[in-house]
Structures are given as C-alpha cells and as structure tokens.
Scaffold this motif. Structure first.
Motif, PDB file in Angstrom:
ATOM      1  N   GLY A   1       0.809  -1.219   0.000  1.00 16.43           N
ATOM      2  CA  GLY A   1       0.000   0.000   0.000  1.00 16.43           C
ATOM      3  C   GLY A   1       0.838   1.262   0.000  1.00 16.43           C
ATOM      4  O   GLY A   1       0.300   2.365  -0.099  1.00 16.43           O
ATOM      5  N   PHE A   2       2.139   1.120   0.106  1.00 13.84           N
ATOM      6  CA  PHE A   2       3.012   2.292   0.034  1.00 13.84           C
ATOM      7  C   PHE A   2       3.802   2.245  -1.266  1.00 13.84           C
ATOM      8  O   PHE A   2       4.095   1.176  -1.791  1.00 13.84           O
ATOM      9  N   ASP A   3       4.164   3.415  -1.764  1.00 10.67           N
ATOM     10  CA  ASP A   3       4.808   3.480  -3.078  1.00 10.67           C
ATOM     11  C   ASP A   3       6.175   2.811  -3.105  1.00 10.67           C
ATOM     12  O   ASP A   3       6.537   2.157  -4.071  1.00 10.67           O
ATOM     13  N   THR A   4       6.926   3.022  -2.023  1.00 15.88           N
ATOM     14  CA  THR A   4       8.295   2.502  -2.032  1.00 15.88           C
ATOM     15  C   THR A   4       8.577   1.702  -0.772  1.00 15.88           C
ATOM     16  O   THR A   4       7.900   1.868   0.249  1.00 15.88           O
ATOM     17  N   CYS A   5       9.599   0.854  -0.859  1.00 19.01           N
ATOM     18  CA  CYS A   5      10.014   0.104   0.324  1.00 19.01           C
ATOM     19  C   CYS A   5      10.543   1.060   1.397  1.00 19.01           C
ATOM     20  O   CYS A   5      10.408   0.797   2.592  1.00 19.01           O
ATOM     21  N   MET A   6      11.132   2.159   0.955  1.00 16.97           N
ATOM     22  CA  MET A   6      11.661   3.109   1.930  1.00 16.97           C
ATOM     23  C   MET A   6      10.533   3.745   2.740  1.00 16.97           C
ATOM     24  O   MET A   6      10.651   3.920   3.949  1.00 16.97           O
TER      25      MET A   6
END
Lengths: 457, 472
Positions: B22-27
């Motif tokens: 659900g988040f754009d990046t792993c960071m």
C-alpha cells in the motif's frame, strides 16, 4: 451518588434518623429533579425533594467547617458521611466453605521444581544538572516581616524519584485571593462565601483553615475593562494582607498588557524587603520593567510563557541576561491547562523543561509554578450535568469539581511542578497528603495489602 | 524498538517497490515501521518468501525482533472487544508516544448478589463519555473469587462472560481458577495471580489453558524470577503486578517499584521484566474511611499510575467522580503528541441553518471544535459555525498568543462566503475572546456579539440574545 431511591426508601432513611420534620430547607437553583409521568405526585414526594435539597446543602456545610483537620483523608471521610446518610446498607453475603473438587484428567506439562532465580538490578539514572533553589518570603532577620519562608526547587532527579536522589523540598501550595469578587465555580465559592468582599480575611482563612503555604493576591480590579483601579490605590490591599498573614506572598496583576507593568512595579515598591513573587513577566508585556521592579526591590519574578519550551528559554534569558535577575530569583510558569482541556500539552511541555534542566540546560533549570485553579474551567468540574446526549450521567458536581483540580495538580506534580496556585480546600488537602507520601514524609502504611482480593465489598 | 532509522529497516525489505503493502516505495514502508504504524508482516512478499525459504524466514524473524516494542504487547479477550496492553517503547511520551492506553477493569465478586452483579456489568458495558468527537468506553470486568468455592466461581464467571467484555479472573486458589478457566478459557481472560506460593499450579494453568497470566510480588527479584520461570517454560503472555500499596510509605514504595521496573526494562534492556504492569486502585478500599474517601483515593492511585506506566488497572468505584477523571487523564496521556489535534478550518452548517440563523466562530483545536459542534448539534441549534485556523490552539491560548485575531476572522468571512449565505451581519464570538469584540467589529464591519464562556450555555444564551435587537 448516582443511585436511585424510591420515596419509600427515603422515608425509611428519615425514620432511621428520627427525622419527622424538615426545617429551614432551601432548594438550590441548580438542583434538578425528574419526575416520571404516572408516578403520582403527592405530598410525600415534595418532602422527598426537600430532603434531597437538604442533602446537597449538607455536603456544602460540612465542607465549611471541616478543614481544621489537615488530614485529607479525614476531610473526605467526613465530607462523605454527610452523603452517607442515605446510602443503603450493604448486605454482607455469607461466606461459603471451600468445596473439594476432584480434578479430571489434566494434560501433562513439565513444571520445574524451583523458580529460576533472577536478581533484579535497577537501572540507575543520574543527571548532571540541578534545579535552582528559590526562597520566597523574608523573615525579620532578612529584612522582611514574614514568620515563615518557602523554598522550592533544588531537585537532582525527576519529581518524587527519591530512589535516584532525595529532593530536599516538597512542592508548596499557594491559595488564590482576589481583590474583587471573581467568577468562581459554586463548589469553590461556597468555601469563601464569607470572605469574598475582604481580601485580608480571605488570606487569613486560606492560611489558618486551609493550610496554604503562601497566598497569591490577584489585583484583578486594576483591569481597565473592570474597575480600572489605579496602581497606587490597588496596592493598598497588599499591606492589609501582609498584616493579616505571616506567610510569603505572590502578587499578580490583571493580565492587562499595558497596565500590569505599572501595577507590579508599584507592588514591588510597597513590599520592599518581603521577597514576594511578582506574577508575571511575559514576552508580550514590558518584561524589562517588571523584571527591573523585581530586581531593584529584591523580589522573585515569575516568567510566564504559553506552552512553548523555546519561548520559555527566550524569556528566561532576557530576564537573566538583559535585566540581570539572580538565578535564585526566577520561577517559571509554562502554563497550566485543565484535565481534558490541553493537560497533555501542559504535562509534556513541563516534563521536557524539567528534563532539559536536569540534563544541564541552564536556561531552563528553574522551579516551575502551575495555575492549577485553571482546572475549574473544565465543564466537567462545574456543570450540573453533561450537555451531550448519550453521555452517562455525570453525578454530583460537588464531588467532580475538587477531583478535577486534584488530578490536574497531581499530573503536573509528576511533571515537576514546585509551586501550585489552587483554590478548593479539599483539593489542597489531598494534593498535600499525596505529595507527602511520595516524598517520604507521610509514612503510615497498611499491612494487609492483599485483602482487597477477597474482601466482600 | 532496537532500530531507529528507516535505513536500518530497508536492508531487510525486498527493495522492489512493488507497492503491495500500500506504500509506493520500500523506503516509505520502512519509515512506517519506525513510526509503528505498520508491522514487518504487512509486507506480503516478505511473508511469502519466509514461507518458502528458511533463510528468508530467519531474516523476517530478525526484523520482527529488531522492530518489536520494548515492552511485550499482551492481548486480553477475543474478537472485537479484545484489548491490547503493553507494547510501549519509551519512558516519556514526547520521545515518541505511548501506544496502548491503560486498560480499566471494574470488579464484581462471586458472593455478590446476582442483581448487583448485573447492575455493575451493565454499567461497564453501557458507559459512554463524549470526548474529542467520540465516546470513550470502558474495557472490561474483573471477577474476584470471594467464596473460595470453585463451583460458585465457575458459575459467576460464566455469567459475567455473557456480557462479552474482556475479563480478569482473580483468585489465589488454583482449584477455583481451574473451574473458571474450564468455562471461559476460550475468551482469553487474564488470570490473577501467580505468587511465590502458588506459581507451580498457575504455571500449569497458563500452559494448559493458554491464557495470559499475572505474576505478583512486592520483591522485584522474586517478581523477575517468576516472570523468567514462566517465560522459559513456555508462557509468553505475562503481566507484572508489583503490588499496589495504597498509602504512606507503601505508596512511595509502589511508585518506586513501578518506575524501576519500566526503566530497567527500557533503558536497562532487561527482557525479563519487559512486560505490562498491573496496578490495583481497588486497594484504596483497604484504607480507613467511607465510600467517598475510598473512591477519591482510588482516583488518586489511578492518576499516579496512569501517568507513570501502568498498563492495566482494577477498579471498584463505578461512580462518575472516579471514572470520568480517570478515563480523561488516560486519554490525555495516551494522545499521540506527534499529530496535532486539529480540524479543517472553514464553514460548518449545523442542523440545516437558514439565512436568518446566527453565525458563531470557534477555533480549529479539535477539542474546542468538537465540544462546540456537539453542543450545537445535540441542542438542536440551527446555525453557521465558522472554524478559524488558530494552529490547533484553544480560544484562551490563541487569543493571548495572537493566533486568534480580527484580521484572520475577516479573511475567514471572505473565504467562506458566509456574507452571501446569511441575510444579517451579526457574528457571535466565544466569551473567552471578548476582548477582540471591538477589533473584529472594526475589521469586518459586522456587529459582534459576545457569547457565553462555555458553549454548553449557548442554548440559554440564544433565548435571551437572538434575534438581536436592531441597532438604531
């Protein structure tokens, strides 16, 4: 109490106390009695209502003469014995003997023979800094006329962490006095009803009956929006109070930015030698003039900011560096918000200030003061009941109000407050008692601390 | 939590930016882990890989242990009503936030008459206190065994369980506890308590019925030994009761024990005491005095330890003068200091107002806003409510601090277009902002009325003041 009584129960109670007639009963304006339709209103009901009203008054009257005892617990006990009149008796249930039960098949688990021994070694914390010690009031030997002085601050650990370092001074409590009738919650007002017109008598009552360590006189009549009393006129009441009580004084203005510097300057002049605390200097007032008034007449200054640690640092620096206030003559008021109305901000702001001071920030290692009376601004403290549909009823406000002030004060005591400005005598007594226990002064404990597990109450 | 930066977490993630979490990046997922708003197991690829490959499983477990809270999180109860206690990471709320509010359990006992048990359980279930836009409720019921009769305890516990609330079962007698657990173990009650005397039987019960268990001792070395013994023999969910002594030097000692336990767990990294802490304000009922004295003192004990580290509490008093300050203090202390409690500024239409209805102005501090809004709504007052951006400060503080100004009120009137929606020019300001009356009139050209100090009194105030008398 939020318990419902039938009229019959009322009369049973009355009979028990041999009450046949009720005299001099006054029904308070705010008392509300709901009568369910169809319950049949008759003379008995009217009597019962009168009884209820009498009971509300009883709570108040008990409060008025019970403060001579400085034990908060006995205060509360007696306060509630007034209420206790109509409490139904608790029926003691019978104790049943233990019955032997044969366990069925129990799954096997490996249970060790002995506890694994593991010594608990507490983690030690030591801070490099120390909070400044500030003494309020001056005795004859020091050029004043006070019989007692109050020293606050000096902490080397967080509040009541006596196991880290013993803090020498217990936080002190000042009771608020006003130079004109202020707006007060009913539960507070009834304790001062007889002295509201006479600040000197008010101060006397605060010290003699309610055990105030100090008295704060708020010169609110100087407010241009109120009587606009001239400074030279307003400070006369201070002299009356100096005569009436022998504890240290705190002197407050009206909060008017233009007028306060003049009023506090005049107050500093007429109290020369008494080492009062001037309340207060703020960033948006002429803090330099108020600071100088404190410095030139040997007083303590209260540095008041609005819940902002950086502003607190700034104002303290101005007062210390630009005005030249001595480090032992500055107290901070980082602002008190009531339980439920911003107490979280007030708590965290004060806790951060205290930790910074202990860690060695010399702009912030000063004692803190709290306007705990602000607790009475919370509607839960004074309103007759919840205005919100769906709320569980709030119960008698005579019991809610004082506890609101107590919990607000306790929370901020745990954040590190050294000086409380309060109003309700019951709240003053409870806070003192509790602080005395945590400080190690009130020692008496109880032995059988396991008994609640099996008590039939 | 052992790791402090998202970079340290990122190392463990797939680093594919697949977006399944659900988040754009792993960071950004890593940053959420540090914030504790998500858990490592919320990353689907990580979980999938761990199922397939031992090496990945080890990696995931390592990440879980690095990012798990310092204090163990324990769940009591099942289903929608289950509550979490513990799970804390810091000693001071400003260092991050406190997470799981102290859970409040109210007692009944098995020799209490049935009607009274019903009355108390219902009170717990039905309790509501409106605060900051929502109703606060109470968590659970504690059942004490005063009969010392297993069958009696069994039947009362069973009855109480029907109210659907999480439970604490209280008896030092393992036989009584066993009887109760046979009935309700599947509801995951917290059992109370294992001591130096009965710990073997309680260890057996905790293992057999898989329920969380309280260990109890005033001596912290014994307490730690109990916790360590239970953990090493397979019990995960442990709660520490360092014994609440209600007054005097006993209270001072209790305060010391609680702080030493939590501080040693977090700063001293002593895992053997990194468990939730139990405090029993009900101990106030052992002091001399009557019900009000005890009730007041119960609140004093509760307040002390809501501020300082208690994760679960047992109360007796169900009167509002005890319950209300306790639930509000808990709410305040456990509010996340990282998120400002603000609402959107702008115009709110309350109860479908007409052009003739009054216009009020308040601040965007969430507490102020919800208080005013609910007073107006539940009072059936038709009106227009202007919400001023005071940077999340209340009326009194923002007037003093310069966030509530005449110029900002003027801008708000313009932005919201309220002038076109009403056919009058009367603005009502809060009583606590009275000193701005003149300035706002000068700035806006509206006639400014000073409302009551508390919005709960608006209804009565309107009866006197609205519609206003026309100025000649």
């Amino acid at each position: 109490m939020a318990r419902k009584f039938t009229i019959e129960e009322f009369f049973e109670t009355l009979k028990k106390y041999n009450v046949e007639e009720l005299e001099g009963v006054r029904i308070e304006g705010d008392l509300e009695i709901e009568i369910e339709p169809g319950s049949g209103i008759d003379a008995n009901l009217i009597n019962a209502v009168a009884m209820l009203s009498n009971y509300m008054q009883l709570i108040q009257e008990f409060g008025n003469f019970l403060y001579h005892a400085n034990m908060a617990l006995s205060y509360l006990q007696r306060l509630s014995s007034a209420l206790g009149i109509q409490m139904p008796l608790v029926v003691q249930p019978q104790v049943q003997p233990a019955v032997e039960v044969k366990p069925e098949k129990i799954p096997e688990f490996k249970i060790p023979e002995k506890l694994i021994s593991a010594k608990f070694e507490p983690y030690k914390v030591e801070y490099p800094g120390k909070i400044e010690e500030v003494t309020l009031g001056a005795t004859r030997a020091d050029g004043g006329t006070r019989e007692t002085t109050v020293t606050i601050g000096g902490e080397k650990s967080l509040a009541f962490y006596t196991f880290d370092a013993m803090n020498e001074y217990m936080p002190a409590i000042a009771i608020d006095v006003f130079d004109r009738k202020p707006m007060l919650a009913k539960a507070v007002r009834e304790h001062y009803q007889d002295v509201l017109e006479d600040p000197a008598e008010w101060a006397k009552k605060a010290v003699k009956e309610f055990n105030a360590d100090l008295v704060t006189i708020h010169l609110i009549s100087t407010d241009p929006m109120l009587e606009d009393t001239p400074a030279s006129e307003a400070v006369k009441v201070i002299e009356d109070i100096l005569q009436a009580v022998k504890v240290p004084l705190i002197i407050g203005g009206s909060g008017n930015k233009e007028k306060d510097p003049e009023v506090l300057e005049k107050a500093a002049e007429v109290t020369e030698g008494e080492r009062v605390m001037l309340a207060s200097a703020t960033l948006d007032m002429d803090w330099e003039r108020i600071g100088n008034a404190a410095k030139n007449h040997g007083h303590v200054i209260l540095s008041w900011t609005q819940m902002d640690i950086n502003n607190q640092k700034t104002l303290n620096r101005y007062l210390l560096k630009r005005v030249g206030i001595d480090r032992n003559s500055l107290v901070m008021d980082p602002t008190t918000a009531a339980l439920g109305y911003g107490l979280d901000y007030a708590y965290t702001n004060m806790e951060r200030i205290r930790i910074s001071g202990l860690k060695g920030d010399t702009d912030l290692n000063f004692p803190m003061s709290s306007g705990t009376t602000n607790a009475w601004g919370a509607r839960e403290a004074w309103m007759i009941d919840s205005p919100i549909e769906g709320d569980t009823p709030w119960g008698p406000r005579e019991l809610r109000g004082p506890i609101w002030e107590i919990v607000t004060g306790m929370t901020l005591a745990l954040a590190g407050v050294d000086l409380f400005m309060m109003m309700h005598p019951g709240a003053v007594a409870v806070l003192k008692e509790w602080m005395g226990m945590l400080q190690g002064i009130v020692k008496e404990s109880i032995e059988n601390v396991d008994d609640w597990i099996t008590m039939e109450v | 939590m052992k790791v402090k930066s998202p970079l340290e977490v990122y190392k463990f993630l797939p680093q594919t930016n697949c977006g399944e979490c659900g988040f754009d990046t792993c960071m950004s997922f890593a940053a959420q882990i540090i914030d504790r708003s998500v858990k490592p197991t919320d990353c689907p690829p990580l979980v999938e890989n761990a199922k397939k490959d031992k090496k990945f499983e080890k990696k995931l477990n390592e990440l879980i242990s690095l990012t798990s809270p310092e204090i163990l999180e324990v769940e009591i109860g099942v289903g929608d009503n289950a509550i979490k206690i513990g799970g804390e990471d810091v000693l001071h709320r400003h260092e991050l936030t406190f997470f799981n509010p102290t859970a409040f359990f109210f007692d009944v006992y098995d020799t209490m008459d049935e009607e009274q048990i019903h009355e108390r359980c219902s009170k717990v279930v039905e309790y509501r206190k409106f605060y900051v836009g929502d109703f606060i409720t109470l968590e659970g019921i504690a059942v004490r065994c005063t009969s010392n009769d297993p069958e009696k305890f069994r039947s009362v516990v069973k009855k109480v369980s029907e109210y659907g609330k999480p439970m604490v079962l209280i008896s030092m007698n393992p036989e009584c506890m066993r009887a109760a657990l046979e009935e309700v173990a599947d509801q995951k009650p917290l059992i109370y308590a294992a001591t130096e005397k009965n710990w073997k039987e309680f260890l057996q019960l905790a293992l057999e019925f898989k329920v969380p268990v309280t260990v109890r001792s005033k001596d912290l070395t014994i307490l730690k030994s109990l916790a360590k013994t239970f953990r090493e023999n397979g019990v995960r969910d442990i709660v520490l009761d360092p014994v609440t002594e209600p007054i005097g030097d006993g209270l001072r000692g209790t305060f010391e024990r609680v702080i030493q336990l939590r501080r040693t767990a977090i700063l001293g990294e002593d895992k053997d005491v990194a468990y939730p802490i139990m405090i029993t304000p009900i101990s106030a009922w052992l002091i001399e005095g009557d019900e009000i004295t005890k009730g007041y003192w119960e609140t004093v004990l509760a307040s002390t330890f809501i501020v300082k580290y208690a994760d679960v509490m047992i109360f007796k008093n169900l009167e509002q003068y005890t319950v209300m300050p306790s639930v509000i203090l808990r709410y305040n202390i456990y509010t996340d200091p990282r998120t400002p409690v603000q609402v959107e500024p702008g115009l709110r239409e309350i109860n479908n107002p007409s052009p003739d209805d009054p216009v009020f102005v308040t601040t965007n501090f969430a507490l102020t806003y919800y208080t005013v809004e609910s007073d107006l709504t539940s009072g059936n007052i038709k009106c227009w409510l202007l919400v001023l951006d005071t940077e999340g400060l209340g009326v009194e503080v923002s007037v003093a601090g310069g966030q509530f100004t005449a110029a900002k009120v003027k801008d708000l009137i313009k932005e919201t277009g309220i002038e076109k929606k009403v056919n009058h020019r009367y603005l009502t300001i809060p009583g606590l902002a009275a000193r701005l009356q003149g300035a706002i009139e000068d700035e806006t050209g509206w006639t400014v009325l000073v409302g009551p100090m508390d919005s709960g009194r608006i209804k009565g105030w309107l009866e006197q003041q609205w519609p206003p008398e026309k100025k000649e």
